[in-house]
Design a protein around this motif. Structure first.
Motif, PDB file in Angstrom:
ATOM      1  N   MET A 225       3.460 -25.167  -3.551  1.00 14.69           N
ATOM      2  CA  MET A 225       3.446 -23.780  -4.595  1.00 14.69           C
ATOM      3  C   MET A 225       4.008 -22.751  -3.783  1.00 14.69           C
ATOM      4  SD  MET A 225       2.816 -25.775  -7.074  1.00 14.69           S
ATOM      5  CE  MET A 225       2.547 -24.960  -8.733  1.00 14.69           C
ATOM      6  N   ASP A 226       4.767 -21.900  -4.462  1.00 15.62           N
ATOM      7  CA  ASP A 226       5.004 -20.438  -4.120  1.00 15.62           C
ATOM      8  C   ASP A 226       3.957 -19.608  -4.936  1.00 15.62           C
ATOM      9  OD1 ASP A 226       7.151 -20.876  -2.401  1.00 15.62           O
ATOM     10  OD2 ASP A 226       8.500 -21.164  -3.834  1.00 15.62           O
ATOM     11  N   ILE A 227       3.498 -18.675  -4.089  1.00 16.65           N
ATOM     12  CA  ILE A 227       2.517 -17.515  -4.802  1.00 16.65           C
ATOM     13  C   ILE A 227       3.320 -16.166  -4.987  1.00 16.65           C
ATOM     14  CG2 ILE A 227       0.660 -16.209  -4.529  1.00 16.65           C
ATOM     15  CD1 ILE A 227      -0.498 -18.336  -2.618  1.00 16.65           C
ATOM     16  N   GLU A 228       3.218 -15.775  -6.128  1.00 21.41           N
ATOM     17  CA  GLU A 228       3.867 -14.552  -6.448  1.00 21.41           C
ATOM     18  C   GLU A 228       3.007 -13.471  -7.307  1.00 21.41           C
ATOM     19  OE1 GLU A 228       6.918 -15.238  -9.089  1.00 21.41           O
ATOM     20  OE2 GLU A 228       5.690 -15.646 -11.044  1.00 21.41           O
ATOM     21  N   LYS A 229       3.296 -12.352  -6.748  1.00 17.08           N
ATOM     22  CA  LYS A 229       2.196 -11.240  -7.335  1.00 17.08           C
ATOM     23  C   LYS A 229       3.197 -10.079  -8.250  1.00 17.08           C
ATOM     24  CE  LYS A 229      -0.739 -11.606  -3.321  1.00 17.08           C
ATOM     25  NZ  LYS A 229      -1.335 -10.535  -2.154  1.00 17.08           N
TER      26      LYS A 229
END
Length: 358
Positions: A225-229
Motif C-alpha cells: 500500500m501507498d500512504i497519502e496525507k
C-alpha cells in the motif's frame, strides 16, 4: 450616551431571540427528510428554527471564550487537540477505562446468545468470526487524564467469553503498530482512519486464513500500500460541537489496484431501517477465490471494505446487527463475520437470536 447603548443592546437582544418565534408562526408544519416517516406537527424541541445557528454561537463561545465543554458528557477534550466521545454515548469513556463492566447476569446472557449463534452456524457449515473495533479511548487512552481500572473492560470480558465458547474472536486492533508516528484514528472524529482500518483488515484475514489453508486470499500487507496525507474537513466530534476545523487525513491506497466489481443489490430494505436505504446492502465479486463472506457491520467497516471485497470471491455487507437466520440461509455464505465497535457492545444484551420482525 450610555443609556442609548443600553437601549440598542436591549433591542438587538430582543430581536435576536424573537427570530425563532417568527419562524414558528410562519412554519406550521414540518416535513421530515426521511420519506418513510409520516408528516408530523411542529415539535418545538426538535424543529426549533435557527437551532443549529444559535447553538453554533453558544458552542464557539463556550470553547473559545470560557474553555469549557458545551455538551457535558458528550465530547471529552483530551491532550494535544484530541477529542473523544463522552459517557453520553453508550458510556464509551467509562467502559474503555473499565469503570463500567458487565455483571455476571449480563455475561451469562451474552454467553447464551453467542453459543446459540455458533451452534446454529455450525449446523449450516458456516464459519463464525466475531470481531471488535476498539474505541479510540482504548488505543489513545494516554490522551485522557483518567486512570484505567484494574478490572477487565467489556471488550476484554467478551474476548474471554468467546475463548470459553471456542468462538473465533478478532481484536481488530491487534495488528496496530506500537509507538507509530502515524495516527491510527482521527483526532476530531470517533472513527479510525484508513491507515488504522487497513490493520483491521490484516487482523481479519489472519484470523480467517488458517481455517482455509489452501485458499488464495489475495492478501495484502502495508508493503503493498501507498500512504497519502491530505487536509480534509472531517470530525464527527467537531460537528457535534458545531466547530469547523480541518484535520490531516491519513489514507492508504493499493499499489496494485483492487480488482473487485460491484454487484446489483437484491435485498429489500427493512421498513424500520434507520440509516439511509443505500447503506443497508453492498455486494461485490472478485477472482480471488470461491469463498463467500457475509459481513454484519457498522460504520467502522467502511474504511476497509475494499480490502475485504478484494480478498473473497463474493462479498455481502449488511449494515445491521440483527442475526437474521432467513437472510443467512438465503445467502448461504461460507463465512459469517460479525463486526462491531467496542462502544456498541451492549447490543449483545438486547439482540434476539431469532430474526425480529420488521
Amino acid at each position: 450616551m450610555q443609556k442609548k447603548i443600553v437601549k440598542i443592546f436591549i433591542i438587538v437582544f430582543l430581536t435576536t431571540i424573537s427570530i425563532p418565534f417568527v419562524f414558528v408562526i410562519l412554519q406550521i408544519k414540518v416535513t421530515p427528510v426521511n420519506k418513510q416517516e409520516k408528516k408530523i406537527s411542529l415539535n418545538f424541541k426538535r424543529n426549533f428554527p435557527l437551532r443549529s445557528d444559535l447553538f453554533k454561537v453558544y458552542s464557539q463561545g463556550k470553547n473559545n471564550v470560557f474553555g469549557s465543554e458545551p455538551i457535558p458528557n458528550g465530547v471529552v477534550e483530551g491532550k494535544n487537540g484530541w477529542k473523544f466521545l463522552g459517557n453520553k454515548f453508550s458510556n464509551a469513556l467509562s467502559e474503555s477505562k473499565g469503570l463500567v463492566v458487565f455483571n455476571q447476569k449480563q455475561l451469562s446472557k451474552i454467553s447464551k446468545n453467542l453459543l446459540e449463534k455458533k451452534e446454529w452456524l455450525d449446523k449450516q457449515n458456516i464459519k463464525f468470526y466475531f470481531s471488535i473495533a476498539p474505541n479510540k479511548h482504548s488505543i489513545y487512552g494516554n490522551m485522557i487524564p483518567i486512570k484505567k481500572s484494574n478490572r477487565k473492560t467489556k471488550f476484554e470480558q467478551l474476548d474471554s467469553i468467546c475463548k470459553s465458547l471456542d468462538i473465533k474472536f478478532i481484536d481488530l486492533g491487534s495488528n496496530f503498530p506500537k509507538n507509530d508516528s502515524l495516527r491510527l484514528y482521527h483526532k476530531t472524529d470517533s472513527h479510525w482512519n484508513h491507515y488504522g482500518a487497513f490493520y483491521a483488515y490484516n487482523s481479519t484475514l489472519e484470523a480467517i486464513m488458517p481455517d482455509f489453508k489452501n485458499v488464495d486470499f489475495n492478501y495484502r500487507t502495508m508493503k503493498d500500500m501507498d500512504i497519502e496525507k491530505f487536509w480534509a474537513h472531517i470530525g464527527d466530534l467537531n460537528r457535534a460541537l458545531f466547530l469547523e476545523q480541518n484535520e490531516e487525513f491519513i489514507n492508504v491506497k493499493p499499489k496494485k489496484p483492487f480488482s473487485f466489481t460491484t454487484q446489483e443489490k437484491i435485498l429489500t430494505v427493512p421498513s424500520n431501517y434507520h440509516f439511509g436505504s443505500h447503506f443497508y446492502e453492498e455486494r461485490y465479486k472478485s477472482n480471488a477465490n470461491d469463498l463467500k463472506i457475509l459481513m454484519l457491520r457498522d460504520s467502522f467497516f467502511g474504511a476497509y471494505f475494499e480490502s475485504i471485497a478484494d480478498s473473497f470471491g463474493e462479498s455481502v455487507f449488511i449494515w445491521r446487527h440483527n442475526f437474521n437466520k432467513e437472510l443467512i440461509e438465503s445467502e448461504k455464505p461460507d463465512i459469517l463475520c460479525y463486526e462491531l465497535v467496542e462502544r456498541n457492545i451492549d447490543i449483545l444484551l438486547t439482540e434476539n437470536f431469532n430474526h425480529s420482525p420488521d
